[in-house]
Enzyme design. Structure first.
Site, PDB file in Angstrom:
ATOM      1  N   GLU A   1       0.862  -1.168   0.000  1.00 32.03           N
ATOM      2  CA  GLU A   1       0.000   0.000   0.000  1.00 32.03           C
ATOM      3  C   GLU A   1       0.909   1.232   0.000  1.00 32.03           C
ATOM      4  OE1 GLU A   1      -2.698   0.366   3.290  1.00 32.03           O
ATOM      5  OE2 GLU A   1      -3.484   2.253   2.511  1.00 32.03           O
TER       6      GLU A   1
ATOM      7  N   ARG B   1       5.482 -12.830   9.419  1.00 29.70           N
ATOM      8  CA  ARG B   1       6.137 -11.583   9.079  1.00 29.70           C
ATOM      9  C   ARG B   1       7.479 -11.483   9.791  1.00 29.70           C
ATOM     10  NH1 ARG B   1       2.569  -7.369   9.155  1.00 29.70           N
ATOM     11  NH2 ARG B   1       4.064  -5.778   9.723  1.00 29.70           N
TER      12      ARG B   1
ATOM     13  N   LYS C   1       4.547   1.062   9.297  1.00 27.21           N
ATOM     14  CA  LYS C   1       4.659   2.323   8.567  1.00 27.21           C
ATOM     15  C   LYS C   1       4.056   3.466   9.368  1.00 27.21           C
ATOM     16  CE  LYS C   1       3.105   0.257   4.855  1.00 27.21           C
ATOM     17  NZ  LYS C   1       2.563  -0.008   3.512  1.00 27.21           N
TER      18      LYS C   1
HETATM   19  P1  ATP Z   1       3.010  -2.221   8.136  1.00 27.23           P
HETATM   20  O1  ATP Z   1       2.029  -3.022   8.942  1.00 27.23           O
HETATM   21  O2  ATP Z   1       4.402  -2.375   8.552  1.00 27.23           O
HETATM   22  O3  ATP Z   1       2.642  -0.804   8.022  1.00 27.23           O
HETATM   23  P2  ATP Z   1       1.714  -3.313   5.906  1.00 27.23           P
HETATM   24  O4  ATP Z   1       1.506  -4.768   6.084  1.00 27.23           O
HETATM   25  O5  ATP Z   1       0.562  -2.430   6.170  1.00 27.23           O
HETATM   26  O6  ATP Z   1       2.977  -2.863   6.707  1.00 27.23           O
HETATM   27  P3  ATP Z   1       1.658  -3.377   3.076  1.00 27.23           P
HETATM   28  O7  ATP Z   1       2.051  -2.287   2.193  1.00 27.23           O
HETATM   29  O8  ATP Z   1       0.233  -3.733   3.210  1.00 27.23           O
HETATM   30  O9  ATP Z   1       2.256  -3.010   4.491  1.00 27.23           O
HETATM   31  O10 ATP Z   1       2.528  -4.668   2.801  1.00 27.23           O
HETATM   32  C1  ATP Z   1       2.882  -5.129   1.519  1.00 27.23           C
HETATM   33  C2  ATP Z   1       3.271  -6.568   1.624  1.00 27.23           C
HETATM   34  O11 ATP Z   1       4.393  -6.697   2.496  1.00 27.23           O
HETATM   35  C3  ATP Z   1       2.166  -7.406   2.218  1.00 27.23           C
HETATM   36  O12 ATP Z   1       2.059  -8.598   1.473  1.00 27.23           O
HETATM   37  C4  ATP Z   1       2.606  -7.685   3.615  1.00 27.23           C
HETATM   38  O13 ATP Z   1       2.120  -8.911   4.044  1.00 27.23           O
HETATM   39  C5  ATP Z   1       4.126  -7.648   3.478  1.00 27.23           C
HETATM   40  N1  ATP Z   1       4.748  -7.271   4.737  1.00 27.23           N
HETATM   41  C6  ATP Z   1       4.513  -6.163   5.474  1.00 27.23           C
HETATM   42  N2  ATP Z   1       5.230  -6.161   6.595  1.00 27.23           N
HETATM   43  C7  ATP Z   1       5.964  -7.302   6.588  1.00 27.23           C
HETATM   44  C8  ATP Z   1       6.911  -7.887   7.478  1.00 27.23           C
HETATM   45  N3  ATP Z   1       7.253  -7.295   8.619  1.00 27.23           N
HETATM   46  N4  ATP Z   1       7.464  -9.066   7.134  1.00 27.23           N
HETATM   47  C9  ATP Z   1       7.126  -9.671   5.978  1.00 27.23           C
HETATM   48  N5  ATP Z   1       6.251  -9.173   5.105  1.00 27.23           N
HETATM   49  C10 ATP Z   1       5.658  -8.004   5.391  1.00 27.23           C
END
Ligand code: ATP
Ligand code: MG
Length: 757
Positions: A30, A257, A267
């Site tokens: 996102e 994760r 984020k």
């Molecule tokens: P955050 O929770 O850190 O703000 P998010 O999950 O909202 O991150 P997205 O942009 O939705 O961020 O994530 C894009 C992809 O990266 C998704 O498939 C998510 O599952 C993966 N992802 C996000 N954080 C992690 C992590 N800590 N380890 C592995 N994969 C991740």
């Protein structure tokens, strides 16, 4: 050969069975912030798997929330993927490319009677959802006719309603044990300007609706996401199945994760640091963002290596940030030139030296398979590190003192003749003399020194700024701004680096001998005013610094009281022989098994055989080792290996179920007991008794709220400072769910709830 991770095993199976002709994955961020090291992990998984199987990987911006998303974030994501060395297939894609198609699919669901416009308030929707123990109720609006639904949905799109007035929901099952399936929201109204579609739309699809369909539209085969989406998988499948899309169609698979200690990985929290000015921006070299690591001087290889070394798992754990630091050290050690830089200069005048010369000095030590050297200027005035001279040395001080000579790296041995101080008593200069026959590589002086120190030639060295970084957070499990390390940045002005670094630039990154690895700051450094970022120190100084007060808990090893007991007994045992030691090393280092369990397995042939057989079935070493060393060992005291009611394979499956958080470890004990009696498979036992662990906050929260509502007195006492009551609340919640709730999740949620009170 390294064992294949479970995602690659799935892909391999699907290709072998001919389910797909080609693997197509996607990375779906996102664009609401800069990508962090957790995203690097998701990037290496999605792009890495596509690459390994000759497939393709799409980059898709998941831009369904206009309020938080911006173009600059999308750009940062593109940059990060490229810099890590990956290439997406085709153009950058956006979920918003499919808004019309998604809308059409929604209309189709309405026509099938599978979706309806609901007009309950947000609060009512929550209330009607029910709890884990109680089914939900369907909304009074759910019986609207197809025509009415179509009309309302169209008018939602046209902008006739305010935010929150209506939503579109799927008609699934208001009493499903999976709370996510209780008529999930598909669309909501949001009057906001979208970064790409502008004001074309005022309704936006929810993740659950948009994601599976975008995957389908793009021909994705394997949709990998993190564990928190486990309960959303049912919606993913429901939508594609109900719309009769495929085969072939994509399926969702979840992995754990990446979490790292001393790091926040959200984020939202990172944005807080940026917005509050605690860091200089998303690319501040202390930030765990890919842009931050890049600016700091990390190499893309080191980050990808780190992500691969962490592995892919189904169980959440916390990785030690030292492992990332190790990865960059490991990468740079054999690659970069070694040069000299003095951070805190002290002038040394070599009284018996006249003129100047240039010394031949290699950039690389003998064991580095690279060649190259520079001419190192040497003359009468040099700078050494202030701390490399001591007038009143403590015991064990090996560097320059009034009585102790020292070698200047690549040059001569010098001795101190006189110490010059200013009025305040601070040393301003050392008068010294050198031994002409002590030249490095041709030393015939016979003088013994205890160490060599770095230095630079005063006449030719360049003055530079050096930025020394330490960890951004001072605690292992930081929550945010309150846990920042106040000493995470130290700026050193007036450091001196040897001439070649600036004038020859033999490489981008350097080892400053005895100091660490450094990289010119890509934003602030210029030829006139060079600025160097410290990438990482030469050794891990943190673990030593921190250890005495608080040893870092090993994340991968769940600490049970039983394990601790065994640790205590360990000291009584005889030392391991060579063979046992080799096994022990493998168990602890390669497989990450706890010391006590590894010790037992290394010695006990029967347990080891059982363990190895089970491990060959499922790759869950840590949990498996604990089961074998504790549970299976107990059974083997009474029975022979042949007489056991269960197989290694069944125990391996039980371990996997614990790791995948299908059952809690408490329930797993009961499952094990039943296995010893009946020999039934763990899946069967769990299924028959409905023992599947509940991890979904949406299912657990209502129970917590209920427990809190029922015990106002204890809430008051807790708030008044009786911390012991925390356990009471957790216990009540676990009890109310029949021991099925995931204790980790309960702990976290109870803490959050009580905090809010
Ligand atoms: P955050 O929770 O850190 O703000 P998010 O999950 O909202 O991150 P997205 O942009 O939705 O961020 O994530 C894009 C992809 O990266 C998704 O498939 C998510 O599952 C993966 N992802 C996000 N954080 C992690 C992590 N800590 N380890 C592995 N994969 C991740
Ligand atoms: Mg997310």
């Amino acid at each position: 050969m390294k064992k294949k991770d479970f995602l690659r095993a799935i892909v391999e199976r699907d290709l072998a069975e001919g389910r797909y002709d080609e693997v197509v994955t996607r990375f779906p961020p996102e664009p609401n912030g800069f990508p962090h090291i957790g995203h690097a992990k998701a990037i290496t998984i999605n792009f890495g798997i596509a690459r390994d199987f000759g497939g393709r990987c799409h980059l898709r911006m998941d831009d369904t929330n206009p309020v938080t998303e911006e173009e600059k974030y999308a750009k940062a994501i593109e940059e990060a993927v490229k810099w890590l060395g990956f290439e997406w297939d085709g153009p950058v894609r956006y979920t918003s490319d499919y808004f019309q198609k998604l809308y059409d699919y929604a209309v189709q669901l309405i026509k099938m009677g599978k979706a309806y416009v609901d007009s309950l308030s947000e609060e009512e929707i929550r209330e009607y959802r029910g709890t884990v123990t109680e089914p939900g109720r369907r909304s009074r609006y759910a019986d609207r006719s197809v025509e009415e639904n179509l009309d309302l949905f169209e008018r939602m799109r046209k902008g006739e309603f305010k935010d929150g007035e209506h939503v579109l929901r799927a008609r699934i099952d208001m009493s499903s044990p999976n709370m996510q399936l209780r008529d999930p929201l598909l669309y909501r109204i949001r009057h906001a300007h979208h970064m790409r579609t502008g004001d074309d739309w005022c309704i936006y699809p929810m993740y659950d609706f948009a994601h599976c369909l975008s995957d389908y539209i793009e021909g994705i085969t394997h949709s990998f996401c993190t564990l928190e989406f486990e309960n959303n998988r049912a919606i993913y499948d429901w939508i594609l199945d109900t719309l009769r899309l495929g085969p072939p169609r994509p399926y969702q698979y979840e992995f754990a994760r990446l979490n790292m200690n001393y790091t926040v990985m959200s984020k939202r929290k990172l944005k807080e640091l940026v917005d509050s000015g605690r860091v200089s921006g998303w690319d501040d070299p202390r930030m765990p963002t890919i842009a931050g690591y890049r600016r700091r001087g990390y190499t893309p290889e080191s980050i990808v290596n780190f992500c691969n070394s962490v592995g892919i798992s189904k169980a959440n754990s916390v990785v030690d940030v030292a492992q990332l630091e190790h990865a960059i050290r490991d990468d740079l050690n054999m690659k970069v030139p070694r040069v000299m830089c003095v951070l805190d200069p002290l002038k040394v005048v070599i009284e018996n030296y006249e003129g100047s010369e240039e010394l031949e000095a290699s950039y690389y030590p003998h064991d580095v398979p690279k060649e190259g050297s520079r001419k190192l200027p040497f003359s009468r005035e040099i700078y050494i590190e202030r701390e490399d001279f001591s007038e009143h040395p403590p015991k064990g001080y090996y560097r320059l003192t009034p009585d102790q000579p020292v070698r200047l790296r690549h040059a001569y041995i010098i001795r101190c003749k006189e110490v010059i101080k200013d009025e305040s008593g601070r040393i301003t200069e050392i008068r010294a003399e050198y031994y002409p026959d002590s030249k490095s590589g041709a030393d015939t002086s016979g003088i013994k020194v205890k160490s060599a120190i770095h230095w630079v030639d005063a006449a030719t060295a360049h003055e530079v700024e050096v930025r020394l970084y330490d960890r951004l957070f001072r605690v292992e499990n930081p929550q945010g701004i309150e846990d920042l390390n106040p000493d995470s940045l130290k700026i050193v002005k007036g450091a001196y680096v040897e001439r070649a670094v600036i004038e020859e630039k033999p490489d981008e990154r350097f080892q400053f001998e005895r100091q660490g690895y450094f990289y010119p700051d890509p934003v602030d450094s210029t030829d006139e005013h060079p600025v160097f970022n410290k990438i990482v120190s030469l050794k891990d100084s943190w673990s030593k610094k921190q250890q005495p007060s608080k040893p870092a808990p090993k994340a991968a090893e769940p600490k049970s009281p039983k394990q601790k007991q065994q640790g205590a007994n360990e000291g009584e045992a005889a030392p391991l022989n060579e063979e046992e030691q080799t096994r022990y090393e493998r168990y602890t280092r390669e497989l990450g098994i706890g010391k006590a369990a590894a010790n037992t397995l290394a010695r006990d042939a029967m347990l080891r055989e059982f363990f190895e057989q089970a491990l060959a079935e499922r790759n869950t070493p840590v949990t498996l080792a604990n089961l074998v060393v504790n549970e299976v060992a107990r059974e083997l005291k009474q029975k022979s290996l042949e007489a056991l009611a269960f197989t290694p394979e069944a125990i391996a499956r039980l371990a996997e179920m614990i790791d995948e958080e299908i059952v809690s470890s408490k329930i797993a004990k009961e499952v094990f007991e039943l296995m010893t009696e009946s020999g039934e498979s763990p899946d069967r036992i769990v299924e028959e008794r409905g023992w599947v662990q509940i991890s979904d906050p949406a299912q657990i929260l209502p129970v917590i709220e209920e427990v809190i509502a029922q015990h106002p007195d204890n809430v008051a006492k807790y708030n008044a400072g009786n911390q012991k009551l925390f356990g009471f609340f957790v216990g009540q919640v676990l009890k109310a769910t029949g021991g099925k709730a995931n204790p980790k999740v309960v702990n976290k949620l109870v803490a959050e709830k009580l905090d809010e009170m």
